[in-house]
Design an enzyme around this catalytic site. Structure first.
Site, mmCIF file in Angstrom:
data_model
loop_
_atom_site.group_PDB
_atom_site.id
_atom_site.type_symbol
_atom_site.label_atom_id
_atom_site.label_comp_id
_atom_site.label_asym_id
_atom_site.label_seq_id
_atom_site.Cartn_x
_atom_site.Cartn_y
_atom_site.Cartn_z
ATOM 1 N N SER A 7 -11.529 -37.033 4.217
ATOM 2 C CA SER A 7 -10.178 -36.627 3.847
ATOM 3 C C SER A 7 -9.342 -37.857 3.558
ATOM 4 O O SER A 7 -9.057 -38.664 4.447
ATOM 5 C CB SER A 7 -9.529 -35.816 4.969
ATOM 6 O OG SER A 7 -8.137 -35.754 4.735
ATOM 7 N N HIS A 32 -12.136 -34.916 -0.049
ATOM 8 C CA HIS A 32 -11.314 -33.803 0.449
ATOM 9 C C HIS A 32 -9.845 -34.205 0.294
ATOM 10 O O HIS A 32 -9.384 -35.193 0.873
ATOM 11 C CB HIS A 32 -11.653 -33.511 1.913
ATOM 12 C CG HIS A 32 -10.910 -32.349 2.488
ATOM 13 N ND1 HIS A 32 -11.297 -31.032 2.291
ATOM 14 C CD2 HIS A 32 -9.784 -32.287 3.252
ATOM 15 C CE1 HIS A 32 -10.452 -30.229 2.912
ATOM 16 N NE2 HIS A 32 -9.522 -30.954 3.500
ATOM 17 N N ASP A 34 -5.907 -33.182 0.618
ATOM 18 C CA ASP A 34 -5.018 -32.285 1.366
ATOM 19 C C ASP A 34 -3.630 -32.227 0.751
ATOM 20 O O ASP A 34 -2.902 -33.221 0.747
ATOM 21 C CB ASP A 34 -4.909 -32.778 2.812
ATOM 22 C CG ASP A 34 -6.189 -32.539 3.583
ATOM 23 O OD1 ASP A 34 -6.594 -31.374 3.688
ATOM 24 O OD2 ASP A 34 -6.785 -33.521 4.069
ATOM 25 N N MET A 36 0.086 -30.688 0.930
ATOM 26 C CA MET A 36 1.025 -30.074 1.885
ATOM 27 C C MET A 36 2.419 -30.004 1.274
ATOM 28 O O MET A 36 2.875 -30.977 0.669
ATOM 29 C CB MET A 36 1.085 -30.904 3.166
ATOM 30 C CG MET A 36 -0.268 -31.117 3.814
ATOM 31 S SD MET A 36 -0.108 -32.149 5.269
ATOM 32 C CE MET A 36 -1.840 -32.289 5.742
ATOM 33 N N HIS A 65 -7.632 -28.882 -0.909
ATOM 34 C CA HIS A 65 -7.226 -27.961 0.159
ATOM 35 C C HIS A 65 -5.717 -27.770 0.084
ATOM 36 O O HIS A 65 -4.953 -28.661 0.445
ATOM 37 C CB HIS A 65 -7.651 -28.587 1.507
ATOM 38 C CG HIS A 65 -7.215 -27.824 2.712
ATOM 39 N ND1 HIS A 65 -7.266 -28.364 3.995
ATOM 40 C CD2 HIS A 65 -6.739 -26.566 2.864
ATOM 41 C CE1 HIS A 65 -6.828 -27.474 4.868
ATOM 42 N NE2 HIS A 65 -6.492 -26.380 4.214
ATOM 43 N N MET A 67 -2.401 -26.512 1.314
ATOM 44 C CA MET A 67 -1.634 -25.992 2.458
ATOM 45 C C MET A 67 -0.215 -25.767 1.970
ATOM 46 O O MET A 67 0.720 -26.479 2.353
ATOM 47 C CB MET A 67 -1.696 -27.009 3.613
ATOM 48 C CG MET A 67 -3.045 -27.024 4.308
ATOM 49 S SD MET A 67 -3.329 -28.518 5.281
ATOM 50 C CE MET A 67 -3.970 -29.574 3.987
ATOM 51 N N MET A 136 -10.128 -24.196 9.701
ATOM 52 C CA MET A 136 -9.344 -25.236 10.368
ATOM 53 C C MET A 136 -9.718 -25.297 11.846
ATOM 54 O O MET A 136 -9.706 -24.281 12.545
ATOM 55 C CB MET A 136 -7.845 -24.938 10.245
ATOM 56 C CG MET A 136 -7.282 -24.969 8.830
ATOM 57 S SD MET A 136 -7.642 -26.469 7.909
ATOM 58 C CE MET A 136 -6.974 -27.736 8.996
ATOM 59 N N ASP A 174 -12.677 -28.423 9.237
ATOM 60 C CA ASP A 174 -11.607 -29.351 8.887
ATOM 61 C C ASP A 174 -10.686 -29.611 10.075
ATOM 62 O O ASP A 174 -9.917 -28.733 10.470
ATOM 63 C CB ASP A 174 -10.815 -28.775 7.697
ATOM 64 C CG ASP A 174 -9.831 -29.776 7.136
ATOM 65 O OD1 ASP A 174 -9.803 -30.935 7.594
ATOM 66 O OD2 ASP A 174 -9.074 -29.380 6.229
HETATM 67 C C1 DX5 Z 1 -5.176 -31.297 8.299
HETATM 68 C C2 DX5 Z 1 -6.003 -31.561 7.062
HETATM 69 C C3 DX5 Z 1 -7.249 -32.293 7.356
HETATM 70 C C4 DX5 Z 1 -7.048 -33.667 7.932
HETATM 71 C C5 DX5 Z 1 -8.242 -33.993 8.767
HETATM 72 O O1 DX5 Z 1 -4.139 -30.455 8.009
HETATM 73 O O2 DX5 Z 1 -6.356 -30.343 6.438
HETATM 74 O O3 DX5 Z 1 -8.104 -32.346 6.212
HETATM 75 O O4 DX5 Z 1 -6.871 -34.657 6.955
HETATM 76 O O5 DX5 Z 1 -8.011 -35.194 9.413
HETATM 77 P P1 DX5 Z 1 -8.804 -35.620 10.717
HETATM 78 O O6 DX5 Z 1 -10.265 -35.645 10.360
HETATM 79 O O7 DX5 Z 1 -8.262 -36.977 11.016
HETATM 80 O O8 DX5 Z 1 -8.521 -34.605 11.789
HETATM 81 ZN ZN ZN Z 2 -7.964 -30.379 4.815
#
Ligand code: DX5
Ligand code: ZN
Length: 215
Positions: A7, A32, A34, A36, A65, A67, A136, A174
């Site tokens: 990620s 990956h 993310d 947000m 991903h 969110m 998650m 994740d």
């Molecule tokens: C959290 C993200 C993850 C995050 C994982 O909301 O969806 O992908 O980056 O990070 P680690 O592996 O550090 O928990």
């Molecule tokens: Zn993620």
């Protein structure tokens, strides 16, 4: 062998070119990414513009991903930016089937992400339509949190649901994945390991990716 999806949220944004070079030279399978929005989750990360840069920086699979609320408004933008897989949260999608059809019609693989409190049973009627479940194992919004142990039960349940129907849906885990817990996660039935801090804060990230891959 598991699919390893570092990620980039945990990467050094002042040095993204070097981070991408490291990933490209590593045995990592997917990027990956993310996204947000500060509404669905209490944090804001980045959008399609940065995905486009990652797309140019790698030939590896870009696993995006989302969110975010109203992901249907952005699916096309992420396709244009170069996403290969697009996951939306079940909790953000009252018309999930429509969102999944849209993603597939745009030519991407479709994923559904579920929060820690969402039972795997909620996936029953969409499972036949998707390529990936992003489960998650922390509450979404931040990297660096601890793995929620109950997730292991959910992985086993989902594995059974998938195998029972001989589907080819991948289970992606994740949040809070470490070298210590990864083997247990894979044994429970996961196919894809997302790892942010475990990879990017490691003394030797490439070696860490290889260690996860060879579990
Ligand atoms: C959290 C993200 C993850 C995050 C994982 O909301 O969806 O992908 O980056 O990070 P680690 O592996 O550090 O928990
Ligand atoms: Zn993620």
């Amino acid at each position: 062998m598991p699919i390893i999806a570092p990620s980039l949220l945990a990467s050094n944004f002042l040095n993204l070119q070097a981070e991408c070079k490291m990933l490209n030279e590593s045995v990592a399978d997917w990027y990956h990414l993310d996204i947000m929005d500060g509404r669905f989750v209490p944090n804001i990360s980045f959008g399609p513009m940065l995905v486009e840069f990652f797309r140019k920086a790698t030939t590896k699979v870009c696993d995006v991903h989302l969110m975010i609320e109203d992901p249907g408004n952005y699916a096309e933008a992420f396709k244009k930016a170069g996403a290969d897989i697009l996951s939306v949260h079940i909790e953000a999608c009252p018309h999930l089937h429509r969102n999944i059809q849209q993603i597939k019609n745009l030519g991407m693989q479709a994923g559904v992400a579920i929060n820690p409190h969402t039972p795997v049973e909620a996936l029953k009627d969409i499972l036949g339509d998707i390529d990936l479940v992003c489960m998650m194992s922390v509450n979404p919004g931040f990297g660096g949190q601890s793995f929620i142990p109950h997730t292991l039960n959910k992985i086993k349940q989902l594995r059974e649901m998938i195998d029972e129907r001989a589907l080819h849906v991948k289970i992606e885990i994740d949040g809070g994945v470490t070298l210590e817990n990864a083997k247990t996660i894979l044994d429970a039935g996961a196919d894809v390991l997302v790892a942010g801090n475990t990879v990017f804060k490691a003394a030797d990230p490439k070696a860490m990716i290889a260690a996860l891959k060879n579990l």
